[in-house]
Enzyme design. Sequence first.
Site, PDB file in Angstrom:
ATOM      1  N   LYS A  49       0.838  -1.198   0.000  1.00  0.00           N
ATOM      2  CA  LYS A  49       0.000   0.000   0.000  1.00  0.00           C
ATOM      3  C   LYS A  49       0.874   1.249   0.000  1.00  0.00           C
ATOM      4  O   LYS A  49       2.050   1.187   0.347  1.00  0.00           O
ATOM      5  CB  LYS A  49      -0.921  -0.015   1.226  1.00  0.00           C
ATOM      6  CG  LYS A  49      -1.914  -1.173   1.216  1.00  0.00           C
ATOM      7  CD  LYS A  49      -2.783  -1.159   2.459  1.00  0.00           C
ATOM      8  CE  LYS A  49      -3.738  -2.337   2.464  1.00  0.00           C
ATOM      9  NZ  LYS A  49      -4.564  -2.364   3.689  1.00  0.00           N
ATOM     10  N   HIS A  52       1.400   6.682   3.225  1.00  0.00           N
ATOM     11  CA  HIS A  52       0.495   7.821   3.354  1.00  0.00           C
ATOM     12  C   HIS A  52       1.013   8.830   4.390  1.00  0.00           C
ATOM     13  O   HIS A  52       2.072   8.662   4.993  1.00  0.00           O
ATOM     14  CB  HIS A  52      -0.928   7.358   3.680  1.00  0.00           C
ATOM     15  CG  HIS A  52      -1.045   6.565   4.951  1.00  0.00           C
ATOM     16  ND1 HIS A  52      -0.788   7.077   6.187  1.00  0.00           N
ATOM     17  CD2 HIS A  52      -1.429   5.274   5.156  1.00  0.00           C
ATOM     18  CE1 HIS A  52      -0.998   6.184   7.116  1.00  0.00           C
ATOM     19  NE2 HIS A  52      -1.384   5.063   6.521  1.00  0.00           N
ATOM     20  N   HIS A  55       2.159   7.798   7.805  1.00  0.00           N
ATOM     21  CA  HIS A  55       3.507   7.231   7.856  1.00  0.00           C
ATOM     22  C   HIS A  55       4.564   8.340   7.882  1.00  0.00           C
ATOM     23  O   HIS A  55       5.609   8.191   8.527  1.00  0.00           O
ATOM     24  CB  HIS A  55       3.748   6.312   6.652  1.00  0.00           C
ATOM     25  CG  HIS A  55       2.868   5.104   6.637  1.00  0.00           C
ATOM     26  ND1 HIS A  55       2.113   4.744   5.538  1.00  0.00           N
ATOM     27  CD2 HIS A  55       2.607   4.182   7.590  1.00  0.00           C
ATOM     28  CE1 HIS A  55       1.434   3.651   5.820  1.00  0.00           C
ATOM     29  NE2 HIS A  55       1.709   3.287   7.049  1.00  0.00           N
TER      30      HIS A  55
END
Length: 488
Positions: A49, A52, A55
């Site tokens: 993934k 984002h 993070h």
Amino acid sequence: MFNKIHRVFHHSSPFKRRCLILAARRTMSTQENPPGKILVEFSSPNIAKPFHMGHLRSTIIGNFVANLFEEFQHPVTRINYLGDWGTQFGLLKVGVDLLKIPDEELKSDPIKKLYQAYVAANEKAKEDEEIAAKAREIFSRMEMEDTDDLSKWNQYRDFTVNELRRVYSRLGVHFDQYDWESMYRRRNIEPVLNALREKGIISKESDGKEVTDVDGKKVTVVKSDGTTLYLARDIAAVLDRERKHNFSQLFYIVDNAQSDHFRALFHVTQKMGINRQLRHVKFGRIHGMSTRRGNIVFLEDILNEARAIMKEKQLKSPNTKVNLTDLSDRSSDILGISAVIVNDLKQKRQRDYAFDWNNALKVEGYTGIMLQYTHCRLFSLAEKAGVEADESLNPHILPQTLCQDILQEIDKFPRVLENTRDSLEACILVKYLFGLCSTVSRCLKTARVKHEPSDDLKRQRLLIFNTARSTLSRGMRILGLTHSIVCE
């Protein structure tokens, strides 16, 4: 430098003795016992993934927390705990096959290519149930230790970690170890689950789920089909880290949304008799961050945007002294990243905030640019002074009224660090460094060094400015800033 200042004349004014001696004394550790080992788990993206904004905040705040405890002489281990297990990784393998992505292409740009594969498989799975079934089958084989599937997955993971290390290095971030969620899959943690059963911490429901009671609420640890949830794997990870590291404190740098998860984790580990200090260091969300090409998905997009905007500002400035066409020049990168880091750390940690590129990368005002500019200005001042700084203050040479504001700011630094450590609020330190820079700037207007005719006075003033630079440098290192010695 603080030791040099400590050697002050006994007949100094009471004001100078207090400022200078306390500045030196408070920098020394007052702890009687050796500081305990600290583990900091932060960043922790999922391999399949995008990286984002949560993070990004976890990375910036976690690096600050690790640096802060190192400043207080704690042994610190930085852990990046990557999400690499679950049915989604079956989808990832399906997506790579669908898009026919060769290994060399994956190796050269793994994060974006694997994300494209994951998105493609997800879209196909919505239309074709066989795709979803195939993904579940692949993950089931992985759980059964199928060597071919695991070998391919390990390859994807290695490609990703190598790329992450490269991008983290731009941020000035490093990790002492990379852990994987897959380290704690069902086969590996069965003894932990058995211990939970024996102690009555988890119990089986009529539908086959195994749950634990957290303040009257049932929380699932093992699903009815026997597969484990994230909570079970985190419990196993705590026990594993206790055995490997014998730590005193473990900090999880994760956003506010995961509060319930950590409440359950700490409840279970306490019941198991783990007496280590576990703490969820919460933070709010960033809203509105996007590049000029659209919404940000990848960390490198953020860093590239910061560098590009900073370079534009440097090109427009008549005072820029570096050759921006030199490919080896990193000033735009360092300044842009410093601005992003400081813009984040000057916020109250648990508050959400709206990101604005113009405010974050302002050349004037209270930003990361201000810290870098002041540091390099003081560095340049020392280089061009033409003398070496004195080792101690001489009140007969240095008038009492001169630069006293800087001495007062230096005196505050140890207490600021203590308050920052106790609250884990970086904004306390950031605010202090802004104040120090402002004070230095005011003093530089009246206290000449290079053009001062008296060498004795030069050396005294340089001692004060060098000590301010040392203090600023320590603060910047704790925040996670790379020093730039290129002045505008």
